[in-house]
Design a protein around this motif. Structure first.
Motif, mmCIF file in Angstrom:
data_model
loop_
_atom_site.group_PDB
_atom_site.id
_atom_site.type_symbol
_atom_site.label_atom_id
_atom_site.label_comp_id
_atom_site.label_asym_id
_atom_site.label_seq_id
_atom_site.Cartn_x
_atom_site.Cartn_y
_atom_site.Cartn_z
ATOM 1 N N VAL A 134 -70.646 44.425 105.890
ATOM 2 C CA VAL A 134 -71.046 43.016 105.897
ATOM 3 C C VAL A 134 -71.825 42.618 104.643
ATOM 4 C CG1 VAL A 134 -73.181 43.489 107.215
ATOM 5 C CG2 VAL A 134 -72.110 41.218 107.321
ATOM 6 N N ASN A 135 -72.599 43.548 104.073
ATOM 7 C CA ASN A 135 -73.358 43.239 102.855
ATOM 8 C C ASN A 135 -72.809 43.935 101.616
ATOM 9 O OD1 ASN A 135 -75.336 41.422 103.891
ATOM 10 N ND2 ASN A 135 -76.362 43.163 104.869
ATOM 11 N N ASP A 136 -71.595 44.492 101.711
ATOM 12 C CA ASP A 136 -70.916 45.033 100.534
ATOM 13 C C ASP A 136 -70.365 43.881 99.709
ATOM 14 O OD1 ASP A 136 -71.406 47.611 101.334
ATOM 15 O OD2 ASP A 136 -69.428 47.888 102.255
ATOM 16 N N TRP A 137 -69.822 44.235 98.543
ATOM 17 C CA TRP A 137 -69.080 43.226 97.785
ATOM 18 C C TRP A 137 -67.603 43.605 97.756
ATOM 19 C CZ3 TRP A 137 -66.400 44.465 93.280
ATOM 20 C CH2 TRP A 137 -66.796 45.602 92.566
ATOM 21 N N ASN A 138 -66.761 42.584 97.696
ATOM 22 C CA ASN A 138 -65.321 42.821 97.596
ATOM 23 C C ASN A 138 -64.706 41.919 96.537
ATOM 24 O OD1 ASN A 138 -65.334 40.382 98.942
ATOM 25 N ND2 ASN A 138 -64.332 41.134 100.794
ATOM 26 N N ARG A 139 -63.385 41.919 96.452
ATOM 27 C CA ARG A 139 -62.671 41.251 95.353
ATOM 28 C C ARG A 139 -62.188 39.876 95.799
ATOM 29 N NH1 ARG A 139 -58.852 46.443 95.223
ATOM 30 N NH2 ARG A 139 -59.260 46.035 97.434
ATOM 31 N N GLU A 140 -62.826 38.856 95.274
ATOM 32 C CA GLU A 140 -62.470 37.478 95.634
ATOM 33 C C GLU A 140 -61.408 36.921 94.705
ATOM 34 O OE1 GLU A 140 -62.230 35.008 97.400
ATOM 35 O OE2 GLU A 140 -63.332 33.223 96.820
ATOM 36 N N HIS A 141 -60.342 36.370 95.282
ATOM 37 C CA HIS A 141 -59.353 35.617 94.510
ATOM 38 C C HIS A 141 -59.821 34.157 94.481
ATOM 39 C CE1 HIS A 141 -56.986 39.165 95.638
ATOM 40 N NE2 HIS A 141 -56.185 38.869 94.643
ATOM 41 N N VAL A 142 -60.333 33.716 93.345
ATOM 42 C CA VAL A 142 -60.824 32.340 93.259
ATOM 43 C C VAL A 142 -59.682 31.359 93.492
ATOM 44 C CG1 VAL A 142 -61.940 30.635 91.754
ATOM 45 C CG2 VAL A 142 -62.753 33.005 91.790
ATOM 46 N N TRP A 143 -58.516 31.610 92.872
ATOM 47 C CA TRP A 143 -57.300 30.905 93.291
ATOM 48 C C TRP A 143 -56.827 31.665 94.523
ATOM 49 C CZ3 TRP A 143 -54.256 26.953 90.671
ATOM 50 C CH2 TRP A 143 -53.087 26.612 91.360
ATOM 51 N N THR A 166 -73.167 34.108 95.688
ATOM 52 C CA THR A 166 -74.593 34.224 96.012
ATOM 53 C C THR A 166 -75.470 34.335 94.775
ATOM 54 O OG1 THR A 166 -74.471 36.629 96.160
ATOM 55 C CG2 THR A 166 -74.052 35.381 98.187
ATOM 56 N N GLY A 167 -74.913 34.847 93.664
ATOM 57 C CA GLY A 167 -75.713 35.095 92.475
ATOM 58 C C GLY A 167 -76.543 36.360 92.587
ATOM 59 N N ARG A 168 -76.347 37.120 93.660
ATOM 60 C CA ARG A 168 -77.137 38.326 93.908
ATOM 61 C C ARG A 168 -76.707 39.459 92.980
ATOM 62 N NH1 ARG A 168 -75.910 39.029 99.121
ATOM 63 N NH2 ARG A 168 -74.628 40.913 98.999
ATOM 64 N N SER A 169 -77.687 40.203 92.480
ATOM 65 C CA SER A 169 -77.422 41.405 91.700
ATOM 66 C C SER A 169 -77.359 42.583 92.655
ATOM 67 C CB SER A 169 -78.520 41.616 90.659
ATOM 68 O OG SER A 169 -78.290 42.794 89.908
ATOM 69 N N GLN A 170 -76.251 43.298 92.629
ATOM 70 C CA GLN A 170 -76.020 44.362 93.610
ATOM 71 C C GLN A 170 -75.400 45.570 92.935
ATOM 72 O OE1 GLN A 170 -75.072 43.079 97.482
ATOM 73 N NE2 GLN A 170 -73.515 44.634 97.855
ATOM 74 N N SER A 171 -75.665 46.731 93.487
ATOM 75 C CA SER A 171 -75.142 47.972 92.925
ATOM 76 C C SER A 171 -73.632 47.887 92.693
ATOM 77 C CB SER A 171 -75.438 49.145 93.862
ATOM 78 O OG SER A 171 -74.724 50.307 93.455
ATOM 79 N N LYS A 172 -73.191 48.368 91.548
ATOM 80 C CA LYS A 172 -71.768 48.354 91.211
ATOM 81 C C LYS A 172 -70.919 49.078 92.255
ATOM 82 C CE LYS A 172 -71.993 48.129 86.155
ATOM 83 N NZ LYS A 172 -71.702 48.847 84.890
ATOM 84 N N TYR A 173 -71.522 50.066 92.892
ATOM 85 C CA TYR A 173 -70.744 50.910 93.804
ATOM 86 C C TYR A 173 -70.985 50.570 95.272
ATOM 87 C CZ TYR A 173 -69.786 53.347 89.523
ATOM 88 O OH TYR A 173 -69.373 53.630 88.247
ATOM 89 N N ALA A 174 -71.672 49.450 95.530
ATOM 90 C CA ALA A 174 -71.856 48.980 96.906
ATOM 91 C C ALA A 174 -70.710 48.056 97.286
ATOM 92 C CB ALA A 174 -73.195 48.261 97.046
ATOM 93 N N ASN A 175 -69.498 48.518 97.013
ATOM 94 C CA ASN A 175 -68.310 47.721 97.320
ATOM 95 C C ASN A 175 -67.583 48.316 98.515
ATOM 96 O OD1 ASN A 175 -67.612 49.819 95.089
ATOM 97 N ND2 ASN A 175 -65.625 49.373 96.020
ATOM 98 N N GLY A 176 -66.919 47.452 99.276
ATOM 99 C CA GLY A 176 -66.192 47.924 100.445
ATOM 100 C C GLY A 176 -66.012 46.815 101.450
#
Length: 378
Positions: free
Chosen positions: A220-229, A207-217
């Protein structure tokens, strides 16, 4: 009289040995460089040599300017050329004899270049610094930012090679990196993908969105760890090794990550509602133009890093989609196009440096040397 001569001889021998030891020890100290982060911690007025990238001119405790320099009296260095956080910079006092060559007013092209400086590690502008400078040496210029990588020797065994011999040489260089746990990936991504304009945030890949480092989980709008491969392409999951390799793990919006799933990369499809200029269909995913090259270079890294030795998977890029659980990823022709279309940027270089310096101690060679992509997959 003979006893006096013997005593005199022994005394001379001891003096010679002591002088030799001091000379050897001083020589050793002169050739050993500290990182900027080490120098910041060691502010005890000791004499040391420090190596770092020129990132600006300090004008106060918390302000470093990067243009319109008023004089040649000081500069700031950091462990990465794109550093913007003054807490990670060392302020260097430039004596008069070095100002014509190292002052930023006279030499603005030094920005981004790598230098070595020696002097007393002590506060300057009430900030961790180096004063009474006795030596300043240029290692690499900003026009060739990879010239000084790993003291200029990291890729020595790959220089001049092409095709399979180049791929083999690069695999040997980047193999056997330090592995981290999947739980520790959260903290690592907070550093590797930090928003350069807001140190409290990370930049989400798709998305290119800038988001809080600790808004992970998992929200639905959290960020998580994507395996590009995609981790199912080889079925390596989140195990240490390919499953935790930071060179292809990125923070992404949870729902966008889910829509990507384990699809191969290719052009076309239906526009994604959350990620700008992002498309997907039943078997492929096309990210926004600004990261197409980033994605390609991460996939190429995985192909070279994991070659089937030491009991590891042999990951290979191929020219198809719908690779399923096989240890393959596509689509090669599209990834080659994306690599050319979207050249390496400072965010990638900065990320590569942090992974090398702070975590895995290996590099993505296609960020340092983009020309090697064509040299291998021509």
């Amino acid at each position: 009289m003979s006893r006096v001569r013997k005593l005199f001889g022994y005394t001379c021998l001891v003096i010679v040995l002591l002088l030799t030891f001091v000379t050897i020890d001083s020589s050793k100290a002169a050739t050993t460089s500290l990182t900027v982060s080490q120098a910041i911690q060691l502010q005890n007025n000791s004499v040391n040599m420090v190596e770092g990238y020129v990132v600006g001119k300090p004008i106060s405790t918390s302000t470093v300017i990067t243009s319109n320099y008023s004089d040649d009296y000081a500069l700031a260095i950091a462990d990465v050329s794109t550093e913007t956080n003054t807490e990670k910079m060392l302020y260097i006092q430039i004596p008069s004899q070095f100002r014509p060559q190292f002052g930023l007013k006279s030499n603005p092209e030094l920005m981004g270049g790598k230098i070595k400086v020696s002097g007393n590690l002590t506060a300057y502008f009430s900030h961790p610094g180096l004063k009474n400078t006795t030596q300043m040496l240029m290692i690499s210029s900003s026009s060739n930012p990879n010239e000084g990588e790993s003291n200029g020797t990291y890729y020595d065994n790959a220089i001049g090679k092409t095709g399979e011999s180049l791929k083999t040489a690069l695999h040997t260089i980047i193999d056997d990196h330090t592995e981290i746990s999947y739980a520790n990936v959260w903290g690592a991504l907070r550093k590797t993908d930090e928003d350069p304009t807001n140190p409290d945030n990370v930049i989400l890949l798709y998305t290119g969105r800038s988001q809080s480092k600790y808004a992970n989980g998992s929200g639905v709008n959290d960020w998580n760890r994507e395996h590009v491969w995609a981790k199912s392409h080889g079925d390596f999951g989140t195990s240490m090794g390919p499953g935790t390799d930071l060179h292809h793990l990125r923070p992404t919006d949870v729902s966008v990550n889910s829509s990507r799933g384990n699809k191969d990369f290719d052009n076309g499809g239906t526009l994604n509602g959350e990620a700008p200029d992002t498309y997907s269909d039943s078997d492929s995913f096309e990210p926004r133009d600004e990261i197409k090259g980033d994605v390609a270079r991460m996939i190429f890294y995985m192909d070279v890093r994991y070659e089937g030795d030491s009991g590891e998977l042999d990951l290979e890029v191929n020219n198809v989609v719908s690779n399923g659980s096989a240890p393959y990823h596509g689509k090669l022709s599209t990834l080659l196009q994306w690599h050319k279309q979207d050249p390496v940027d400072d965010f990638e270089r900065h990320r590569n440096e942090i992974i090398y310096r702070d975590y895995q101690h290996n590099r993505n060679p296609f960020i340092d040397h983009p020309e090697w992509v064509e040299a291998i997959w021509n």
